[in-house]
Motif scaffolding. Structure first.
Motif, PDB file in Angstrom:
ATOM      1  N   ILE A 279       0.846  -1.205   0.000  1.00 38.73           N
ATOM      2  CA  ILE A 279       0.000   0.000   0.000  1.00 38.73           C
ATOM      3  C   ILE A 279       0.882   1.256   0.000  1.00 38.73           C
ATOM      4  CG2 ILE A 279      -1.725   1.330   1.284  1.00 38.73           C
ATOM      5  CD1 ILE A 279      -2.794  -1.357   2.371  1.00 38.73           C
ATOM      6  N   ARG A 280       1.940   1.220   0.831  1.00 37.75           N
ATOM      7  CA  ARG A 280       2.837   2.381   0.887  1.00 37.75           C
ATOM      8  C   ARG A 280       3.409   2.671  -0.500  1.00 37.75           C
ATOM      9  NH1 ARG A 280       7.481   3.954   0.601  1.00 37.75           N
ATOM     10  NH2 ARG A 280       8.283   1.877   0.120  1.00 37.75           N
ATOM     11  N   ALA A 281       3.894   1.613  -1.146  1.00 37.82           N
ATOM     12  CA  ALA A 281       4.473   1.796  -2.478  1.00 37.82           C
ATOM     13  C   ALA A 281       3.421   2.309  -3.464  1.00 37.82           C
ATOM     14  CB  ALA A 281       5.074   0.481  -2.974  1.00 37.82           C
ATOM     15  N   SER A 282       2.164   1.873  -3.298  1.00 38.66           N
ATOM     16  CA  SER A 282       1.118   2.306  -4.243  1.00 38.66           C
ATOM     17  C   SER A 282       0.830   3.795  -4.087  1.00 38.66           C
ATOM     18  CB  SER A 282      -0.161   1.481  -4.047  1.00 38.66           C
ATOM     19  OG  SER A 282      -0.867   1.872  -2.887  1.00 38.66           O
TER      20      SER A 282
ATOM     21  N   GLU B  74       3.514   6.127  -6.205  1.00 39.61           N
ATOM     22  CA  GLU B  74       3.610   6.235  -7.663  1.00 39.61           C
ATOM     23  C   GLU B  74       3.382   7.695  -8.050  1.00 39.61           C
ATOM     24  OE1 GLU B  74       1.475   3.437  -9.952  1.00 39.61           O
ATOM     25  OE2 GLU B  74       2.583   1.763  -9.087  1.00 39.61           O
ATOM     26  N   PRO B  75       3.915   8.097  -9.207  1.00 40.41           N
ATOM     27  CA  PRO B  75       3.760   9.503  -9.595  1.00 40.41           C
ATOM     28  C   PRO B  75       2.290   9.931  -9.610  1.00 40.41           C
ATOM     29  CG  PRO B  75       5.318   8.400 -11.044  1.00 40.41           C
ATOM     30  CD  PRO B  75       4.736   7.338 -10.162  1.00 40.41           C
ATOM     31  N   ILE B  76       1.436   9.070 -10.167  1.00 41.06           N
ATOM     32  CA  ILE B  76       0.000   9.326 -10.091  1.00 41.06           C
ATOM     33  C   ILE B  76      -0.616   8.085  -9.467  1.00 41.06           C
ATOM     34  CG2 ILE B  76      -2.109   9.904 -11.355  1.00 41.06           C
ATOM     35  CD1 ILE B  76      -0.369  10.913 -13.646  1.00 41.06           C
ATOM     36  N   PRO B  77      -0.815   8.086  -8.155  1.00 45.83           N
ATOM     37  CA  PRO B  77      -1.353   6.881  -7.521  1.00 45.83           C
ATOM     38  C   PRO B  77      -2.704   6.521  -8.128  1.00 45.83           C
ATOM     39  CG  PRO B  77      -0.572   8.431  -5.877  1.00 45.83           C
ATOM     40  CD  PRO B  77      -0.556   9.154  -7.189  1.00 45.83           C
TER      41      PRO B  77
ATOM     42  N   CYS C  93      -7.822   0.813 -11.257  1.00 39.20           N
ATOM     43  CA  CYS C  93      -7.970   1.089  -9.824  1.00 39.20           C
ATOM     44  C   CYS C  93      -7.212   0.055  -8.992  1.00 39.20           C
ATOM     45  CB  CYS C  93      -9.439   1.033  -9.414  1.00 39.20           C
ATOM     46  SG  CYS C  93     -10.461   2.333 -10.090  1.00 39.20           S
ATOM     47  N   ASP C  94      -6.769   0.481  -7.804  1.00 33.40           N
ATOM     48  CA  ASP C  94      -6.360  -0.489  -6.793  1.00 33.40           C
ATOM     49  C   ASP C  94      -7.620  -0.889  -6.037  1.00 33.40           C
ATOM     50  OD1 ASP C  94      -3.650  -0.803  -7.222  1.00 33.40           O
ATOM     51  OD2 ASP C  94      -3.065   0.839  -5.893  1.00 33.40           O
TER      52      ASP C  94
ATOM     53  N   VAL D 213     -15.424  -9.809   5.616  1.00 31.82           N
ATOM     54  CA  VAL D 213     -14.995 -11.203   5.681  1.00 31.82           C
ATOM     55  C   VAL D 213     -14.817 -11.757   4.266  1.00 31.82           C
ATOM     56  CG1 VAL D 213     -17.364 -12.109   5.838  1.00 31.82           C
ATOM     57  CG2 VAL D 213     -15.466 -13.398   6.846  1.00 31.82           C
ATOM     58  N   SER D 214     -13.733 -12.459   4.038  1.00 33.04           N
ATOM     59  CA  SER D 214     -13.394 -13.162   2.790  1.00 33.04           C
ATOM     60  C   SER D 214     -13.103 -12.258   1.585  1.00 33.04           C
ATOM     61  CB  SER D 214     -14.482 -14.186   2.397  1.00 33.04           C
ATOM     62  OG  SER D 214     -15.585 -13.523   1.801  1.00 33.04           O
ATOM     63  N   ALA D 215     -13.172 -10.937   1.761  1.00 32.53           N
ATOM     64  CA  ALA D 215     -13.002 -10.019   0.629  1.00 32.53           C
ATOM     65  C   ALA D 215     -11.578 -10.090   0.068  1.00 32.53           C
ATOM     66  CB  ALA D 215     -13.321  -8.597   1.056  1.00 32.53           C
ATOM     67  N   ILE D 216     -11.486  -9.952  -1.252  1.00 30.91           N
ATOM     68  CA  ILE D 216     -10.184  -9.997  -1.922  1.00 30.91           C
ATOM     69  C   ILE D 216      -9.838  -8.609  -2.451  1.00 30.91           C
ATOM     70  CG2 ILE D 216      -8.832 -11.010  -3.805  1.00 30.91           C
ATOM     71  CD1 ILE D 216     -10.509 -13.483  -3.655  1.00 30.91           C
ATOM     72  N   GLY D 217      -8.610  -8.178  -2.216  1.00 31.37           N
ATOM     73  CA  GLY D 217      -8.118  -6.899  -2.732  1.00 31.37           C
ATOM     74  C   GLY D 217      -7.063  -7.137  -3.803  1.00 31.37           C
ATOM     75  N   ARG D 218      -6.843  -6.105  -4.617  1.00 35.77           N
ATOM     76  CA  ARG D 218      -5.786  -6.164  -5.630  1.00 35.77           C
ATOM     77  C   ARG D 218      -5.097  -4.808  -5.630  1.00 35.77           C
ATOM     78  NH1 ARG D 218      -7.876  -6.166 -11.478  1.00 35.77           N
ATOM     79  NH2 ARG D 218      -7.712  -3.940 -11.148  1.00 35.77           N
ATOM     80  N   ILE D 219      -3.942  -4.752  -4.973  1.00 38.09           N
ATOM     81  CA  ILE D 219      -3.236  -3.487  -4.818  1.00 38.09           C
ATOM     82  C   ILE D 219      -1.858  -3.624  -5.436  1.00 38.09           C
ATOM     83  CG2 ILE D 219      -2.323  -1.834  -3.139  1.00 38.09           C
ATOM     84  CD1 ILE D 219      -4.625  -2.980  -1.259  1.00 38.09           C
ATOM     85  N   GLY D 220      -1.538  -2.697  -6.344  1.00 38.38           N
ATOM     86  CA  GLY D 220      -0.271  -2.807  -7.055  1.00 38.38           C
ATOM     87  C   GLY D 220      -0.203  -4.164  -7.735  1.00 38.38           C
TER      88      GLY D 220
END
Lengths: 478, 253
Positions: A59-62, A65-68, A340-341, A347-354
């Motif tokens: 998350i920090r790295a995301s 980015e120049p344009i998060p 989008c990130d 509960v059980s939710a999936i994220g996709r970040i970077g």
């Protein structure tokens, strides 16, 4: 990412969409289990080693980015009032509405823990409430939850924001939907499955056409921009005649998008499905005829087949994105907001970040325990490596646009396509012989015959599928 | 575990890495090679002069090459990676002073005070040539070209501050920043229109005395105006001419 990678992504060239060709004999031959590729690698590859520290770093790295990237929030509401017997979702059956209070208390805690990790100038462009049954939450709870999300994240006010919710019309009325519109929702997804009373009884979901229409009309009247409906074929006691009547009724509702999912009978995995008498299930030929009927009926009514289970009106953004070459896979199927990130909440939710995936604890006990201890409720995840990223993009291209320019793809990822994918191209050979795919020195193209078997084609490029143990965990491809 | 096939991979493109030298040849981007060669000195003779050039690294992202107050013993030429220099005040606030690319030299501002007046932090995996400064100045006293080169580098170091001076808009600062980087890459034989932004937007913002949101907002606007294309940290200048017009007040002629 390396210099130049992705920048020269297929610029806005028009991609012709091949209509699918329905050949029951061919499809029957490929009736094997396969992933849906809403993510690649698929969830079974997620590992516990991807821990809270890894997620925080991602998350920090995301943010740096120049344009998060803008954010897409997925909120999972796991409760259902009554069990639909076909369901394979992660849900909890209860009529005890105080469960909502206990759940929301933890969900707010999760929001308070994770939201501050994202820079405040990252707008929430997309919001999706899924379940379970999101409308298990009454209007007051829903208002409180939206208020909490809006306080901790920066909601977009742009006209193109997509705030969607899945609705079970048996437990929502016009007033409830109008309230959702006032809270900012502008897309609704309504479960139907089948209007045939016999089928509804067999799957324990009695839902009238009138209930369904009330919800969709209320959504339109209160400014929702898009309405989609879900159907399922392959359910017990389903007949082509009955399903045709359902399709007539669906067309009368005039939804913008229609999803037609195949029922996967896996009673050893999903307890609810044990209520279904396997002898009531349509045979393979009927199953296919049901899907064939949907394809024919919806096409005649002006819907375009996007791929997998999804249809949309010719003017819909999904169709435009597919023509423009900008369509993406995501956890809800297909999406026009691939940039989008995704933050998974609940509960059980999936994220996709970077370049990562992360999934929350899959049961309430684990989810509550982590948050009560002040930890993020992360259960497992994955940091994608370069090979994963290459294959993810390839599978995305084939499933979204049905065509892959091997040279451009190779140049973008610094690989000699034919050499890098030697084994994969061998796996394609029988598919080429069956006319699902054509391969030339320049491109791989899914034919009209292959369009209904995208999963089979994508599976050829899945580096993890050698592992035979994965097979029973996926549903049949059509 | 599945095996990740490596067949069919093409070699890495020539990345901003100045590491093509060996015992007898300078690296292509060596900060001193042109001065030395012009004066008739080649690397073996420099070794004879006991001008110790030591290859150091890798330093990982976030690691210090030197810290404020460390005694000054050497200057460092970047061979690969990117470095930021910064000061941290008593309240712990960071001030980014500059970014250094392959072929550029850090530590020059320590020559007079004889201790480092700032921190140098690697932004990605970085490698250096470490030039012992006592040896370096001995060399400079024998070879006027080396001395001139040192002076030139020092004055350039002073000159970079002008990017930030004065009352300029965010658009001017960001455009000038991008063109400055592009020019520095191009001078060293790398692409001057396509490069990787190793620095975080926080560091860019801090350096340009702007808010992080402002940097992103300006970049988004440049993107929608088709002046740049940007994906993740990969940047392409689509219209350097227009960018130069925007940033001209801050750029040398």
């Amino acid at each position: 990412m390396r210099a130049g990678e992705g920048i020269d992504r297929l610029a806005a060239m028009a991609i012709p969409i091949t209509p699918p060709e329905f050949d029951p004999a061919l499809i029957a031959r490929y009736d094997v289990a396969g992933p849906r590729y809403t993510s690649y690698p698929t969830a079974p590859q997620f590992k516990a080693e991807f821990d809270e520290a890894a997620l925080r770093e991602v998350i920090r790295a995301s943010n740096e980015e120049p344009i998060p990237r803008p954010l897409s929030l997925y909120v999972h509401v796991p409760f259902c009032m009554s069990p639909c017997f076909y369901c394979g979702c992660n849900r909890v059956i209860t009529r005890d509405v105080t469960q909502a209070d206990r759940y929301l208390e933890r969900l707010y805690r999760e929001v308070e823990l994770i939201a501050p990790l994202f820079d405040r100038d990252r707008p929430v462009r997309q919001l999706h409430f899924g379940g379970g049954t999101p409308n298990f939450l009454d209007a007051a709870h829903m208002g409180e939850l939206l208020e909490s999300l809006a306080r901790h994240f920066s909601f977009s006010h742009a006209a193109d924001r997509e705030y969607g919710i899945e609705i079970d019309p048996r437990f929502a009325d016009g007033a409830y939907i109008r309230n959702l519109g006032e809270l900012g929702f502008n897309r609704i997804s309504v479960g139907i499955q089948d209007f045939d009373p016999l089928v509804q009884k067999a799957v324990n979901r009695i839902q009238s056409f009138e209930q369904t229409r009330e919800v969709i009309e209320a959504a339109r009247a209160s400014g929702f921009r898009s309405a989609s409906v879900d159907l399922i074929y392959g359910l017990p006691l389903q007949s082509v005649e009955g399903f045709s009547r359902t399709l007539d009724q669906v067309v009368a509702l005039n939804p913008d998008r229609v999803a037609v999912y195949g029922y996967a009978h896996l009673p050893e995995m999903f307890k609810a499905q044990r209520q279904i008498d396997a002898t009531d299930l349509p045979d393979a030929a009927t199953r296919l005829a049901l899907f064939g009927r949907a394809l024919e009926h919806l096409s005649a009514a002006g819907y375009v087949y996007i791929g997998m289970d999804h249809f949309a009106r010719a003017s819909d953004e999904l169709v435009l994105a597919q023509r423009a070459g900008t369509l993406q896979r995501n956890f809800q199927g297909y999406s026009t907001h691939g940039d989008c990130d995704i933050v998974g909440l609940g509960v059980s939710a999936i994220g996709r970040i970077g370049d990562s995936y992360s999934q929350n604890a899959r049961d309430l006990i684990g989810y509550y325990a982590a948050l009560d201890a002040g930890r993020l409720p992360l259960m497992r995840g994955l940091q994608l490596d370069e090979d994963d990223l290459i294959r993810r993009e390839l599978i995305n291209e084939l499933m979204c646009h049905g065509t892959l320019d091997k040279r451009a793809f190779g140049a973008r990822h610094r690989l000699l396509f034919d050499e890098y994918f030697v084994r994969e191209r061998q796996r394609l050979v029988p598919l080429i012989e069956d006319g699902l795919v054509v391969e030339s020195p320049r491109e791989i193209r899914v034919t009209s015959r292959g369009r209904l078997l995208l999963r089979i084609i994508a599976m050829c490029f899945d580096a993890y599928l050698d592992d035979a143990a994965q097979a029973p965990r996926y549903s049949r491809v059509i | 575990m599945q095996s990740k096939p490596m067949a069919g991979r093409l070699p890495e493109p020539r990345s901003p890495m100045a590491d093509d030298g060996d015992e007898t040849r300078f690296c292509g981007t060596c900060a001193f090679s042109s001065a030395c060669i012009a004066a008739g000195y080649d690397k073996p003779e420099l070794a004879e002069l006991q001008c110790l050039v030591e290859h150091v690294g890798p330093f990982r992202a976030g690691e210090h090459i030197f810290r404020t107050g460390d005694p000054f013993r050497a200057i460092f030429a970047v061979r690969a990676g990117t470095v930021k220099t910064r000061m941290v005040d008593k309240e712990g606030r960071e001030q980014v002073l500059g970014f250094y690319l392959p072929g550029e030299v850090i530590g020059l501002n320590a020559i007079y005070p004889e201790h480092f007046p700032c921190d140098a932090v690697a932004l990605d995996t970085a490698y250096f040539c470490r030039f012992s400064f006592p040896a370096m100045s001995a060399l400079a006293s024998r070879i006027p070209a080396v001395q001139q080169h040192l002076f030139r580098m020092l004055s350039k170091e002073l000159g970079t501050a002008s990017l930030l001076a004065g009352d300029h808009s965010a658009d001017e600062r960001v455009a000038a920043f991008l063109l400055d980087l592009a020019g520095r890459y191009a001078v060293r034989g790398f692409s001057g229109t396509r490069f990787h932004l190793s620095m975080s937007r926080g560091d860019i913002a801090n350096y340009l005395r702007l808010a992080a949101e402002t940097v992103s907002r300006v970049l988004s606007r440049f993107r929608s105006q088709k002046l740049i294309e940007i994906e993740g940290r990969e940047l392409e200048l689509l219209n350097p001419k227009k960018l130069r017009e925007i940033g001209q007040a801050l750029l040398p002629e």
